[in-house]
Motif scaffolding. Structure first.
Motif, PDB file in Angstrom:
ATOM      1  N   PRO A 172      46.405  46.381  42.640  1.00  0.00           N
ATOM      2  CA  PRO A 172      45.407  47.434  42.376  1.00  0.00           C
ATOM      3  C   PRO A 172      46.038  48.611  41.619  1.00  0.00           C
ATOM      4  CG  PRO A 172      46.118  47.518  44.674  1.00  0.00           C
ATOM      5  CD  PRO A 172      46.783  46.314  44.067  1.00  0.00           C
ATOM      6  N   GLN A 220      47.092  40.592  40.487  1.00  0.00           N
ATOM      7  CA  GLN A 220      45.909  41.453  40.615  1.00  0.00           C
ATOM      8  C   GLN A 220      46.212  42.698  41.444  1.00  0.00           C
ATOM      9  OE1 GLN A 220      42.124  41.083  39.839  1.00  0.00           O
ATOM     10  NE2 GLN A 220      43.328  40.331  38.105  1.00  0.00           N
ATOM     11  N   SER A 244      40.884  45.560  49.120  1.00  0.00           N
ATOM     12  CA  SER A 244      40.290  44.527  48.245  1.00  0.00           C
ATOM     13  C   SER A 244      41.370  43.582  47.735  1.00  0.00           C
ATOM     14  CB  SER A 244      39.573  45.181  47.065  1.00  0.00           C
ATOM     15  OG  SER A 244      38.514  46.001  47.505  1.00  0.00           O
ATOM     16  N   TRP A 245      42.533  44.147  47.465  1.00  0.00           N
ATOM     17  CA  TRP A 245      43.640  43.321  46.977  1.00  0.00           C
ATOM     18  C   TRP A 245      44.113  42.327  48.042  1.00  0.00           C
ATOM     19  CZ3 TRP A 245      49.053  43.800  48.392  1.00  0.00           C
ATOM     20  CH2 TRP A 245      49.887  42.944  47.667  1.00  0.00           C
ATOM     21  N   GLY A 283      43.426  45.067  37.750  1.00  0.00           N
ATOM     22  CA  GLY A 283      43.562  44.378  39.036  1.00  0.00           C
ATOM     23  C   GLY A 283      42.437  44.728  39.987  1.00  0.00           C
ATOM     24  N   GLN A 284      42.699  44.638  41.258  1.00  0.00           N
ATOM     25  CA  GLN A 284      41.702  44.953  42.272  1.00  0.00           C
ATOM     26  C   GLN A 284      41.519  46.460  42.399  1.00  0.00           C
ATOM     27  OE1 GLN A 284      39.820  42.534  43.959  1.00  0.00           O
ATOM     28  NE2 GLN A 284      40.791  41.326  42.330  1.00  0.00           N
ATOM     29  N   GLN A 338      42.379  41.151  50.506  1.00  0.00           N
ATOM     30  CA  GLN A 338      41.330  40.149  50.659  1.00  0.00           C
ATOM     31  C   GLN A 338      41.374  39.149  49.513  1.00  0.00           C
ATOM     32  OE1 GLN A 338      38.983  39.763  53.321  1.00  0.00           O
ATOM     33  NE2 GLN A 338      38.919  37.813  52.244  1.00  0.00           N
ATOM     34  N   TRP A 339      41.595  39.645  48.297  1.00  0.00           N
ATOM     35  CA  TRP A 339      41.677  38.760  47.137  1.00  0.00           C
ATOM     36  C   TRP A 339      42.861  37.811  47.264  1.00  0.00           C
ATOM     37  CZ3 TRP A 339      45.285  37.856  43.289  1.00  0.00           C
ATOM     38  CH2 TRP A 339      44.847  37.112  42.196  1.00  0.00           C
ATOM     39  N   MET A 340      44.006  38.323  47.715  1.00  0.00           N
ATOM     40  CA  MET A 340      45.182  37.481  47.902  1.00  0.00           C
ATOM     41  C   MET A 340      44.893  36.370  48.902  1.00  0.00           C
ATOM     42  SD  MET A 340      47.822  38.359  46.003  1.00  0.00           S
ATOM     43  CE  MET A 340      49.189  37.617  46.886  1.00  0.00           C
ATOM     44  N   GLU A 341      44.223  36.713  49.996  1.00  0.00           N
ATOM     45  CA  GLU A 341      43.891  35.700  51.008  1.00  0.00           C
ATOM     46  C   GLU A 341      42.918  34.670  50.440  1.00  0.00           C
ATOM     47  OE1 GLU A 341      42.498  37.785  54.441  1.00  0.00           O
ATOM     48  OE2 GLU A 341      44.507  38.389  55.070  1.00  0.00           O
ATOM     49  N   ASP A 342      41.975  35.144  49.626  1.00  0.00           N
ATOM     50  CA  ASP A 342      41.014  34.219  49.025  1.00  0.00           C
ATOM     51  C   ASP A 342      41.713  33.231  48.089  1.00  0.00           C
ATOM     52  OD1 ASP A 342      38.990  35.492  50.354  1.00  0.00           O
ATOM     53  OD2 ASP A 342      38.324  36.678  48.635  1.00  0.00           O
ATOM     54  N   GLN A 343      42.739  33.723  47.360  1.00  0.00           N
ATOM     55  CA  GLN A 343      43.461  32.838  46.452  1.00  0.00           C
ATOM     56  C   GLN A 343      44.387  31.885  47.188  1.00  0.00           C
ATOM     57  OE1 GLN A 343      42.395  33.191  43.252  1.00  0.00           O
ATOM     58  NE2 GLN A 343      41.144  34.697  44.335  1.00  0.00           N
TER      59      GLN A 343
END
Length: 699
Positions: A240, A238, A334-335, A328-329, A337-342
């Protein structure tokens, strides 16, 4: 085995790079104790992999190797290709994940789609260029396009000069729309070489890093992976991406959002993005770090030939075409944060009303009434309390399905990790404990011993190795003795110890085992503290485990008869006097238990079934301190009294003047006591007698 995990480093090395590289990686992995499967899995990432070839080479490694290839070779290879070790920092625990945690892709199993170039009939180069520029640049920003090139000695075409940077994006797009011809709008380029564009907007005065007006993008490029895999990884991560362009060569060019405010922030964000990509198997070209970097311009030909130059008809070539935009993000933050969420590896929320009628079963008990399977237990105690022997006794009890300190253990495989004593001493201890317990090893289950004295690594590095090695052993418990050998950071810092204890959670979760470990008491008397507060260091030690068992010494008077037959002990060759301990506990899953009193008679602990120790005081308790105080006071009085008796001789000589007799009154004044007390001193001394108020020598 190498001191840290070499497997993540392999993603930085291309198995197709050369035969020598491929062989050296295999030799190093085998020498460092890794299985053949690791080399095979890595080799399959390349196009040259052949089934069975790895196994043939693997079996020959180490037979005729004059100079062994070690894990250091893999480390250096990875460094040469852009990998950088993460610097160790002694900082407080942060709830945010580290970049080491941001691994969400297994590049070996990534699904790919077939890569196809658009047909010549369906490709509109001018539209690609316009869409490319509109996506990257704002209307009033200045793109820097390079159309001049030269052919180097290696036969490759390379950009020449600083480029075309005199018009805004709006002006260039208007020319392209008006003239429908790249050469007339921007300038002609060599179709064998292609054309380039700098990835960030420029100020119109030059093409250096100092001329960049916005640190908006970086270039992600990987030319050692198949095109399909590059695209799949970019999408899976993902990233960006503003524009994704086929370079016409071995790679795709992803111009990716960095969105930095300063050049220093740009440098840090680019470095971080590259490292995260590398850790996830996307081996990026780390030479693309500067903000004025050139990338392939979409809408141009490359490696092409003219069929008819006058009519601008191209016979053959490769297209620098636009694959996609804005995927992607949306931006860098945002990217991340998305990586941490995954990567948080946390379970989903559960609605209690969905499970209330079918609650999941509790984990089975490993030590009845004390510890469940998959939970953690800490044993604390002072030095020389026999904590290691207690853990060996527990390991045997689990392996044989016996009782431990009176608690029944459920049998299964167990791993005992010895960090403190040499191999032979540890093995001898296990044999001695088996013998003293009167147990013959049954062999029904495995009691595995891992001796690591002199080879200890920090717990955050040791835990993954334990998990990898023990994955298929079907263990019920992992026992680590002692933990001070593997603690990193400050023992008294809650953040450091919380992070340290999380490694035990990983072992429990990944292996389904109970993790049992021991730690020492803090300095000083412990009897006035609660058992939960006696371990050295941060209070996290007390809050983290599911069960804490504490061993505190008991005060046993020498005058009291112990339940041990000294004559029998001497006949059996037992020379050490037994010491006594009280075991108390703090349990999360079970009701509290009455403290258990035990004798430690080398090499085992024996429960005090006769109740001899029930009234014994804990060392350092208030009762112990008071008793010691009374005893000390009595000793002082006795010593003082004995001193006075001895000093009667000195006083008599000092008070004797000529033929004058020494009086009781004078001696009382000398000692500053009453005449009655002096008479008591004289009587106990035995060399003198009193009469008519005077002191005489006995004849």
């Amino acid at each position: 085995m190498s001191k840290f995990n070499l497997v993540p480093l392999l993603s930085s090395i291309d198995p197709d790079e050369s035969y020598a590289t491929w062989i050296q990686v295999g030799m190093a992995l085998k020498l460092e104790g890794y299985p053949l499967s690791i080399w095979e899995k890595w080799s399959k990432n390349g196009s040259k992999y052949h089934e069975g070839e790895c196994a043939k080479k693997w079996n020959k490694f180490g037979q005729n190797d004059d100079i062994p290839v070690t894990g250091a070779t893999i480390t250096q290879m990875a460094k040469d290709r852009g990998w950088q070790p993460q610097k160790s920092k002694n900082i407080a625990f942060d709830a945010k994940l580290t970049d080491d945690d941001l691994i969400i892709v297994d590049s070996s199993y990534i699904e790919t789609d077939e890569f196809k170039e658009p047909s010549r009939e369906n490709w509109r180069p001018i539209d690609d260029t316009i869409q490319f520029l509109k996506t990257l640049f704002r209307p009033d920003e200045i793109p820097c396009i390079v159309v001049d090139s030269f052919q180097d000695k290696d036969g490759k075409y390379k950009p020449k000069g600083q480029g075309y940077y005199f018009h805004t994006c709006r002006e260039i797009i208007e020319k392209l729309k008006d003239r429908h011809n790249f050469s007339e709008a921007i300038g002609s380029y060599d179709i064998a070489a292609g054309a380039w564009v700098r990835i960030n907007p420029m100020d119109g005065d030059g093409a250096k890093n100092s001329n960049v007006t916005d640190y908006r993008y970086t270039l992600i490029e990987s030319d050692n992976l198949p095109i399909e895999k590059q695209i799949a990884l970019i999408k899976e991560l993902q990233l960006p991406v503003a524009t994704l362009t086929y370079s016409g060569g071995k790679s795709v060019h992803a111009i990716v959002h960095i969105d930095a405010d300063t050049q220093q922030e740009y440098k840090e964000r680019v470095q971080r993005m590259y490292q995260i990509c590398i850790r996830n198997g996307l081996t990026v070209d780390t030479q693309n770090k500067n903000p004025s970097r050139l990338s392939r311009l979409a809408g141009c030909w490359r490696d092409a030939k003219w069929k008819d130059k006058a009519s601008r008809e191209i016979e053959s070539g490769k297209k620098q075409f636009l694959i996609d935009t804005n995927i992607g993000q949306p931006d860098y933050e945002s990217w991340i944060q998305w990586m941490e969420d995954q990567s948080d590896d946390l379970p989903e929320f559960v609605n209690y009303y969905d499970i209330k009628d079918n609650l999941p079963p509790l984990a089975p008990e490993l030590i009845e009434g004390i510890l469940r399977q998959g939970h953690k237990m800490l044993i604390t105690g002072p030095s020389k309390a026999g904590k290691s022997f207690a853990l060996i006794e527990l390991a045997i009890a689990i392996a044989e399905g016996k009782k431990w300190f009176g608690w029944q253990c459920h049998e299964g495989n167990v791993l005992y990790i010895n960090l403190e004593i040499d191999d032979a001493s540890c093995d001898a201890r296990v044999a001695a404990v088996y013998d003293a317990l009167g147990i013959t090893p049954s062999g029904r289950n495995n009691l595995l011993i891992w001796n690591l004295r002199g080879k200890v690594i920090p717990m955050h590095q040791l835990a993954p190795v334990i998990i990898r090695r023990a994955k298929k052993l079907n263990l019920k418990a992992v026992i680590i003795d002692p933990i001070y050998k593997v603690i990193t950071g400050d023992e008294n810092a809650a953040g450091d110890i919380a992070k340290f204890c999380n490694e035990f959670d990983k072992i429990c979760r990944e292996l389904g085992v109970s993790c049992i470990y021991c730690h020492h008491h803090s300095k000083g008397a412990q009897g006035l503290k609660r058992s939960i507060d006696r371990s050295s260091g941060s209070g996290v030690f007390a809050r983290d485990p599911d069960a804490i068992l504490d061993m505190i010494p008991l005060v046993v008077s020498d005058s009291k008869k112990t339940p041990y037959d000294e004559e029998a002990d001497r006949a059996a060759g037992i020379r050490s006097k037994p010491t006594a301990f009280r075991i108390s506990g703090t349990l999360r899953e079970f009701p509290a238990f009455e403290p258990v009193n035990v004798w430690f008679q080398y090499p085992i602990h024996v429960p005090d079934e006769a109740g001899f120790l029930n009234m014994a005081m804990e060392d350092g308790s208030l009762a112990d301190i008071q008793a010691k105080g009374r005893e000390a006071g009595n000793l002082v009085k006795k010593a003082k009294k004995e001193s006075r008796v001895v000093q009667v001789d000195t006083a008599y000589e000092a008070l004797s003047i000529g033929d004058e007799p020494v009086t009781v009154k004078a001696m009382a004044e000398y000692f500053d006591v009453s005449e009655r007390t002096v008479k008591s001193y004289i009587e106990q001394n035995g060399k003198y007698k009193c009469g008519e108020g005077k002191v005489y020598r006995n004849e």
